[in-house]
Write a protein that holds these residues in place. Structure first.
Motif, short mmCIF file in Angstrom:
data_model
loop_
_atom_site.label_atom_id
_atom_site.label_comp_id
_atom_site.label_asym_id
_atom_site.label_seq_id
_atom_site.Cartn_x
_atom_site.Cartn_y
_atom_site.Cartn_z
N GLN A 28 -5.35 13.16 65.51
CA GLN A 28 -4.01 12.87 65.55
C GLN A 28 -2.86 12.14 64.89
O GLN A 28 -1.90 12.29 64.62
CB GLN A 28 -3.47 12.83 67.26
N CYS A 29 -3.70 11.14 64.15
CA CYS A 29 -3.15 10.21 63.12
C CYS A 29 -2.97 10.65 61.78
O CYS A 29 -2.34 10.09 60.91
CB CYS A 29 -3.77 9.02 63.31
N HIS A 30 -3.64 11.62 61.55
CA HIS A 30 -3.51 12.28 60.07
C HIS A 30 -3.34 13.85 60.10
O HIS A 30 -3.74 14.31 59.25
CB HIS A 30 -4.76 11.77 59.24
N SER A 31 -2.94 14.35 61.16
CA SER A 31 -3.00 15.84 61.24
C SER A 31 -1.51 16.24 60.47
O SER A 31 -0.62 15.50 60.58
CB SER A 31 -2.76 16.43 62.46
N ARG A 32 -1.40 17.51 60.01
CA ARG A 32 -0.05 18.02 59.59
C ARG A 32 0.99 18.01 60.58
O ARG A 32 2.04 17.83 60.21
CB ARG A 32 -0.33 19.29 59.11
N THR A 33 0.60 18.03 61.95
CA THR A 33 1.59 18.24 63.20
C THR A 33 1.56 16.70 63.62
O THR A 33 1.55 16.60 64.99
CB THR A 33 1.40 19.10 64.05
N PHE A 34 1.72 15.42 62.85
CA PHE A 34 1.85 14.15 63.47
C PHE A 34 2.64 14.24 64.36
O PHE A 34 4.04 14.48 64.21
CB PHE A 34 1.97 13.46 62.20
N GLN A 35 2.32 13.38 65.50
CA GLN A 35 3.14 12.98 66.55
C GLN A 35 3.01 11.55 66.79
O GLN A 35 1.70 11.39 67.20
CB GLN A 35 3.05 13.79 67.64
N ALA A 36 3.77 10.80 66.76
CA ALA A 36 3.52 9.05 66.95
C ALA A 36 2.90 8.92 68.31
O ALA A 36 2.00 8.22 68.46
CB ALA A 36 5.07 8.41 66.86
N GLU A 37 3.47 9.58 69.32
CA GLU A 37 2.92 9.27 70.58
C GLU A 37 1.41 9.85 70.93
O GLU A 37 0.51 9.07 71.33
CB GLU A 37 3.71 10.24 71.69
N ALA A 38 1.08 10.98 70.22
CA ALA A 38 -0.52 11.13 70.37
C ALA A 38 -1.26 10.28 69.59
O ALA A 38 -2.59 10.13 69.97
CB ALA A 38 -0.51 12.72 69.82
N CYS A 39 -0.82 9.82 68.35
CA CYS A 39 -1.34 8.94 67.48
C CYS A 39 -1.77 7.39 68.17
O CYS A 39 -2.93 7.30 68.27
CB CYS A 39 -0.66 8.74 66.27
N PHE A 40 -0.60 7.26 68.79
CA PHE A 40 -0.75 5.86 69.43
C PHE A 40 -1.90 5.76 70.54
O PHE A 40 -2.49 4.78 70.86
CB PHE A 40 0.55 5.27 70.20
N SER A 41 -1.39 7.18 71.19
CA SER A 41 -2.63 7.17 72.31
C SER A 41 -4.14 7.35 72.04
O SER A 41 -5.06 6.63 72.58
CB SER A 41 -2.28 8.35 73.30
N GLN A 42 -4.18 7.81 70.84
CA GLN A 42 -5.61 7.98 70.30
C GLN A 42 -5.97 6.55 69.86
O GLN A 42 -7.26 6.40 70.21
CB GLN A 42 -5.76 9.04 69.24
N ILE A 43 -5.24 5.78 69.15
CA ILE A 43 -5.56 4.34 68.81
C ILE A 43 -5.97 3.74 70.01
O ILE A 43 -7.03 2.83 70.20
CB ILE A 43 -4.55 3.91 67.92
N ARG A 44 -4.89 3.50 71.13
CA ARG A 44 -5.33 2.70 72.36
C ARG A 44 -6.49 3.34 72.86
O ARG A 44 -7.29 2.29 73.31
CB ARG A 44 -4.43 2.80 73.34
N ASN A 45 -6.88 4.46 73.08
CA ASN A 45 -7.98 5.08 73.70
C ASN A 45 -9.32 4.44 72.71
O ASN A 45 -10.48 4.24 73.61
CB ASN A 45 -8.18 6.70 73.87
N GLY A 46 -9.40 4.60 71.39
CA GLY A 46 -10.31 4.21 70.76
C GLY A 46 -10.40 2.68 70.95
O GLY A 46 -11.84 2.14 70.85
N LEU A 47 -9.74 1.85 70.88
CA LEU A 47 -9.61 0.41 70.92
C LEU A 47 -10.30 0.13 72.32
O LEU A 47 -11.21 -0.81 72.69
CB LEU A 47 -8.40 -0.23 71.00
N ARG A 48 -10.12 0.99 73.39
CA ARG A 48 -10.80 0.56 74.80
C ARG A 48 -12.06 1.02 74.76
O ARG A 48 -12.91 0.15 75.11
CB ARG A 48 -9.88 1.67 75.87
N VAL A 49 -12.56 2.10 73.98
CA VAL A 49 -14.01 2.69 73.80
C VAL A 49 -14.62 1.41 73.09
O VAL A 49 -15.76 1.15 73.47
CB VAL A 49 -14.09 4.00 73.19
#
Length: 141
Positions: A28-49
């Motif tokens: 979601q952080c490097h897709s053509r349909t970039f959305q800040a909310e989705a990118c932030f959420s994926q980063i936070r989820n990855g950090l948790r993992v």
């Protein structure tokens, strides 16, 4: 490569799949349909993992416990900072329950533990590099 004779990417991929070590998604952080909310959420989820996966690394590297614990603390702090930034921007935030965290990887041998820890740290490094690029991009929007 020298110690375990796993020198080719294909060999490493097979071992990583066998051990069940996945890389946290950031598409979601490097897709053509970039959305800040989705990118932030994926980063936070990855950090948790990765925060949880670092506990497996901590078992292997007790002599470097303070460094691994610092990585865990830094991951938690970055996640909190991203949460705060999302709230400041008025984006929807999701709080992940602590009991729903992914189980720690289990390794059947010392070799698997060493190789698994390597993969966790290598994946975490790649994840952070991608997250950094995404956050820099967000800063310029």
């Amino acid at each position: 490569c020298d110690k375990f004779q796993l020198c080719k990417e294909e060999e490493l991929l097979l071992v990583r799949q066998h051990l069940g070590i996945a890389q946290a998604a950031l598409e979601q952080c490097h897709s053509r349909t970039f959305q800040a909310e989705a990118c932030f959420s994926q980063i936070r989820n990855g950090l948790r993992v990765y925060h949880g996966s670092l506990a497996a690394v901590l078992e292997l590297l007790p002599g470097h416990a303070s460094l691994v614990e610092t990585l865990q603390l830094d991951a938690a702090n970055l996640s909190s900072n991203i949460q705060q930034q999302m709230e400041d921007l008025g984006l929807t935030t999701v709080t992940f329950p602590t009991e729903a965290q992914s189980p720690l990887p289990t390794f059947s041998s010392h070799f698997h533990h060493q190789v698994g820890s390597f993969f966790i740290l290598a994946n975490f490094q790649r994840f952070l590099e991608t997250a950094y690029r995404a956050l820099r991009h967000l800063a310029h929007l």
